[in-house]
Design a protein around this motif. Structure first.
Motif, mmCIF file in Angstrom:
data_model
loop_
_atom_site.group_PDB
_atom_site.id
_atom_site.type_symbol
_atom_site.label_atom_id
_atom_site.label_comp_id
_atom_site.label_asym_id
_atom_site.label_seq_id
_atom_site.Cartn_x
_atom_site.Cartn_y
_atom_site.Cartn_z
ATOM 1 N N ASN A 265 28.782 -25.758 -5.427
ATOM 2 C CA ASN A 265 27.499 -25.468 -4.782
ATOM 3 C C ASN A 265 27.875 -24.227 -3.824
ATOM 4 O O ASN A 265 27.154 -23.321 -3.809
ATOM 5 C CB ASN A 265 26.747 -26.457 -4.182
ATOM 6 C CG ASN A 265 26.119 -27.381 -5.048
ATOM 7 O OD1 ASN A 265 26.121 -26.966 -6.518
ATOM 8 N ND2 ASN A 265 25.658 -28.579 -4.763
ATOM 9 N N ILE A 266 28.732 -24.334 -2.967
ATOM 10 C CA ILE A 266 28.898 -23.471 -1.853
ATOM 11 C C ILE A 266 29.483 -22.091 -2.708
ATOM 12 O O ILE A 266 29.160 -20.652 -2.261
ATOM 13 C CB ILE A 266 30.109 -23.662 -0.940
ATOM 14 C CG1 ILE A 266 29.650 -24.960 -0.047
ATOM 15 C CG2 ILE A 266 30.709 -22.415 0.010
ATOM 16 C CD1 ILE A 266 30.531 -25.521 0.925
ATOM 17 N N LEU A 267 30.216 -22.142 -3.771
ATOM 18 C CA LEU A 267 30.928 -21.031 -4.429
ATOM 19 C C LEU A 267 29.766 -20.293 -5.302
ATOM 20 O O LEU A 267 29.575 -19.060 -5.433
ATOM 21 C CB LEU A 267 32.181 -21.408 -5.515
ATOM 22 C CG LEU A 267 33.276 -21.768 -4.617
ATOM 23 C CD1 LEU A 267 34.275 -22.150 -5.832
ATOM 24 C CD2 LEU A 267 33.896 -20.947 -3.645
ATOM 25 N N LEU A 268 28.703 -21.238 -5.818
ATOM 26 C CA LEU A 268 27.846 -20.813 -6.679
ATOM 27 C C LEU A 268 26.715 -19.893 -5.711
ATOM 28 O O LEU A 268 26.398 -18.870 -6.309
ATOM 29 C CB LEU A 268 26.999 -21.948 -7.373
ATOM 30 C CG LEU A 268 27.631 -22.230 -8.725
ATOM 31 C CD1 LEU A 268 26.755 -23.487 -9.009
ATOM 32 C CD2 LEU A 268 27.204 -21.154 -9.761
ATOM 33 N N LEU A 269 26.650 -20.355 -4.698
ATOM 34 C CA LEU A 269 25.676 -19.814 -3.600
ATOM 35 C C LEU A 269 26.285 -18.271 -3.329
ATOM 36 O O LEU A 269 25.459 -17.321 -3.388
ATOM 37 C CB LEU A 269 25.336 -20.445 -2.230
ATOM 38 C CG LEU A 269 24.794 -19.919 -1.297
ATOM 39 C CD1 LEU A 269 23.166 -19.665 -1.743
ATOM 40 C CD2 LEU A 269 24.658 -20.709 -0.019
ATOM 41 N N ASN A 270 27.449 -18.309 -3.029
ATOM 42 C CA ASN A 270 28.157 -16.915 -2.744
ATOM 43 C C ASN A 270 28.190 -15.973 -3.962
ATOM 44 O O ASN A 270 27.932 -14.786 -3.707
ATOM 45 C CB ASN A 270 29.627 -17.297 -2.197
ATOM 46 C CG ASN A 270 29.518 -17.578 -0.813
ATOM 47 O OD1 ASN A 270 29.718 -16.873 0.133
ATOM 48 N ND2 ASN A 270 29.613 -18.969 -0.685
ATOM 49 N N LEU A 271 28.267 -16.670 -5.092
ATOM 50 C CA LEU A 271 28.413 -15.782 -6.147
ATOM 51 C C LEU A 271 26.974 -15.284 -6.312
ATOM 52 O O LEU A 271 26.663 -14.011 -7.054
ATOM 53 C CB LEU A 271 28.688 -16.763 -7.488
ATOM 54 C CG LEU A 271 28.597 -15.904 -8.806
ATOM 55 C CD1 LEU A 271 29.706 -14.600 -8.780
ATOM 56 C CD2 LEU A 271 28.928 -16.848 -10.136
ATOM 57 N N VAL A 272 25.815 -16.193 -6.313
ATOM 58 C CA VAL A 272 24.430 -15.531 -6.284
ATOM 59 C C VAL A 272 24.194 -14.290 -5.261
ATOM 60 O O VAL A 272 23.765 -13.234 -5.656
ATOM 61 C CB VAL A 272 23.550 -16.670 -6.107
ATOM 62 C CG1 VAL A 272 22.035 -16.143 -6.006
ATOM 63 C CG2 VAL A 272 23.434 -17.540 -7.334
ATOM 64 N N VAL A 273 24.626 -14.660 -4.034
ATOM 65 C CA VAL A 273 24.593 -13.494 -3.161
ATOM 66 C C VAL A 273 25.036 -12.402 -3.620
ATOM 67 O O VAL A 273 24.548 -11.158 -3.285
ATOM 68 C CB VAL A 273 25.043 -14.036 -1.535
ATOM 69 C CG1 VAL A 273 25.108 -12.780 -0.815
ATOM 70 C CG2 VAL A 273 24.150 -15.227 -1.289
ATOM 71 N N SER A 274 26.539 -12.438 -3.850
ATOM 72 C CA SER A 274 27.279 -11.215 -4.347
ATOM 73 C C SER A 274 26.524 -10.470 -5.438
ATOM 74 O O SER A 274 26.560 -9.157 -5.568
ATOM 75 C CB SER A 274 28.627 -11.734 -4.698
ATOM 76 O OG SER A 274 28.659 -12.341 -5.771
ATOM 77 N N SER A 275 26.084 -11.069 -6.496
ATOM 78 C CA SER A 275 25.396 -10.695 -7.653
ATOM 79 C C SER A 275 24.166 -10.016 -7.186
ATOM 80 O O SER A 275 23.818 -8.935 -7.648
ATOM 81 C CB SER A 275 24.943 -11.969 -8.560
ATOM 82 O OG SER A 275 24.319 -11.139 -9.774
ATOM 83 N N LEU A 276 23.337 -10.402 -6.375
ATOM 84 C CA LEU A 276 22.007 -9.930 -5.566
ATOM 85 C C LEU A 276 22.453 -8.772 -4.945
ATOM 86 O O LEU A 276 21.741 -7.531 -5.161
ATOM 87 C CB LEU A 276 21.164 -10.845 -4.750
ATOM 88 C CG LEU A 276 20.645 -12.149 -5.692
ATOM 89 C CD1 LEU A 276 19.845 -12.919 -4.638
ATOM 90 C CD2 LEU A 276 19.751 -11.287 -6.538
ATOM 91 N N ILE A 277 23.486 -8.836 -4.219
ATOM 92 C CA ILE A 277 24.093 -7.586 -3.518
ATOM 93 C C ILE A 277 24.124 -6.346 -4.546
ATOM 94 O O ILE A 277 23.714 -5.108 -4.138
ATOM 95 C CB ILE A 277 25.081 -7.775 -2.745
ATOM 96 C CG1 ILE A 277 24.796 -8.649 -1.435
ATOM 97 C CG2 ILE A 277 25.916 -6.576 -2.267
ATOM 98 C CD1 ILE A 277 26.105 -9.329 -0.489
ATOM 99 N N PHE A 278 24.976 -6.717 -5.469
ATOM 100 C CA PHE A 278 25.556 -5.673 -6.636
ATOM 101 C C PHE A 278 23.990 -5.279 -7.157
ATOM 102 O O PHE A 278 23.793 -3.881 -7.451
ATOM 103 C CB PHE A 278 26.330 -6.232 -7.428
ATOM 104 C CG PHE A 278 26.614 -5.585 -8.614
ATOM 105 C CD1 PHE A 278 27.487 -4.205 -8.485
ATOM 106 C CD2 PHE A 278 26.082 -5.380 -9.742
ATOM 107 C CE1 PHE A 278 27.964 -3.340 -9.589
ATOM 108 C CE2 PHE A 278 26.263 -4.540 -10.994
ATOM 109 C CZ PHE A 278 27.250 -3.763 -10.690
ATOM 110 N N MET A 279 23.190 -6.083 -7.682
ATOM 111 C CA MET A 279 22.077 -5.819 -8.427
ATOM 112 C C MET A 279 20.963 -4.799 -7.560
ATOM 113 O O MET A 279 20.255 -4.033 -8.194
ATOM 114 C CB MET A 279 21.251 -6.876 -8.854
ATOM 115 C CG MET A 279 22.126 -7.612 -10.286
ATOM 116 S SD MET A 279 22.240 -6.417 -11.543
ATOM 117 C CE MET A 279 23.674 -7.103 -12.276
ATOM 118 N N SER A 280 21.036 -4.936 -6.222
ATOM 119 C CA SER A 280 20.077 -4.314 -5.358
ATOM 120 C C SER A 280 20.500 -2.548 -5.380
ATOM 121 O O SER A 280 19.531 -2.023 -5.021
ATOM 122 C CB SER A 280 20.209 -4.820 -4.063
ATOM 123 O OG SER A 280 21.304 -4.514 -3.389
#
Length: 324
Positions: free
Chosen positions: A71-86
């Motif tokens: 869950n911790i890794l998934l949360l960070n992956l989501v954050v990095s994906s949102l950063i990139f997509m922004s």
């Protein structure tokens, strides 16, 4: 990884962003037109990423706790994906207009967000794959290793490495004006020079860093981990081994179909020595870029909902809000 339209008809700039020497322009109009058309998809990717990754965050918040490594890794992956997509809406406007309208500060910000999101997404996908490999291949031994502190340290290392990797492109990434058409661009100036550091050495360092750390290393780790997972599952007495192995095959295949062509096209484009080679690799770069961006858009959602537990959480969420 580049965030600019494929054109190389620019001059060098002074610190006032004006050109100091003319360069004969050569415009790849066909490549730029293709890039402008494909960049329309960036807006849909951004919307889908916000909705999909937002749903992942809601499920983690409502039904899960940040006590497990996954869950911790998934949360960070989501954050990095949102950063990139922004960064994609800005890139879409830039590709369609073929000039930068948001100013120098936003050029720096968007560039930083773009590279940070891309680099961290690659490394978090690799880390998530390695962690899944530990949980399946070494379930007993990894119980003591896969702790919250292990996850926190791993995530901190990924963000640190990704941030350091952004230094090179950000030193060379800036707005500059092509004097012939009075057009402002936001990208790495191909003829940029600086008396304070060796630009050529910095570019070569960035090329090999990208090749080794963000291309070869992730591919080797992901292939090794999923081969070991598949062998372990097939040799076990798991009743759903066929479904598990099929899912592993789909994950690996999707990664290579979407990401490998783009990385190869990017490296070939960087090493092109003639205008003809640059134009040919430019077409490949524009098409494969969309494929890679799509993967980074859906990867957190895909990695989340392959698990039956998250699927059940999603059903509960639907039942609660749409009882019919």
């Amino acid at each position: 990884m580049k965030m600019e339209p494929t054109t190389y008809d620019y001059d060098n700039n002074t610190d006032s962003n004006e050109l100091k020497s003319p360069v004969s322009p050569y415009r790849f109009d066909g490549v730029n037109y293709l890039g402008a058309q494909l960049s329309i998809l960036f807006y849909f990717m951004f919307f889908f990423s916000v909705v999909g990754n937002g749903l992942v965050l809601v499920i983690i918040h409502r039904f899960e706790k940040l006590t497990t490594v996954t869950n911790i890794l998934l949360l960070n992956l989501v954050v990095s994906s949102l950063i990139f997509m922004s960064s994609l809406p800005f890139m879409g406007v830039y590709s369609q207009l073929r000039y930068w309208i948001f100013g120098r500060t936003m050029c720096k910000i968007v560039g930083t967000v773009y590279y940070l999101g891309f680099y961290s997404s690659v490394l978090f996908l690799t880390l998530l794959t390695f962690d899944r490999h530990l949980g399946v291949v070494y379930p007993m031994w990894s119980l003591t290793l896969r702790s919250q502190s292990y996850a926190a340290v791993s995530c901190a290392v990924v963000w640190l490495v990704s941030s350091l990797a952004c230094i090179r492109p950000m030193m060379l990434h800036d707005t500059f004006i092509y004097k012939v058409t009075d057009t402002t661009y936001c990208q790495e100036n191909p003829v940029y020079e600086n008396d304070e550091f060796d630009v050529k050495l910095l570019r070569n360092f960035g090329f090999y860093l990208q090749l080794i750390l963000f291309l070869i290393f992730p591919h080797v780790v992901i292939i090794y981990c999923y081969v070991r997972i598949a062998i372990t599952v097939m040799s076990s007495k798991i009743n759903v081994k066929f479904k598990t192995v099929r899912l592993i095959f789909v994950i690996v295949l999707l990664f290579f179909i979407c990401c490998t062509p783009y990385n190869i096209a990017m490296l070939m484009h960087d090493e092109a020595t003639t205008l003809e080679e640059t134009e040919k690799t430019g077409y490949a770069l524009e098409v494969t870029r969309v494929m890679a961006y799509t993967y980074f858009c859906i990867s957190p959602i895909f990695y989340t909902f392959v698990g039956e537990k998250f699927q059940n959480h999603f059903r509960q969420l639907l039942v609660k809000h749409f009882r019919g």
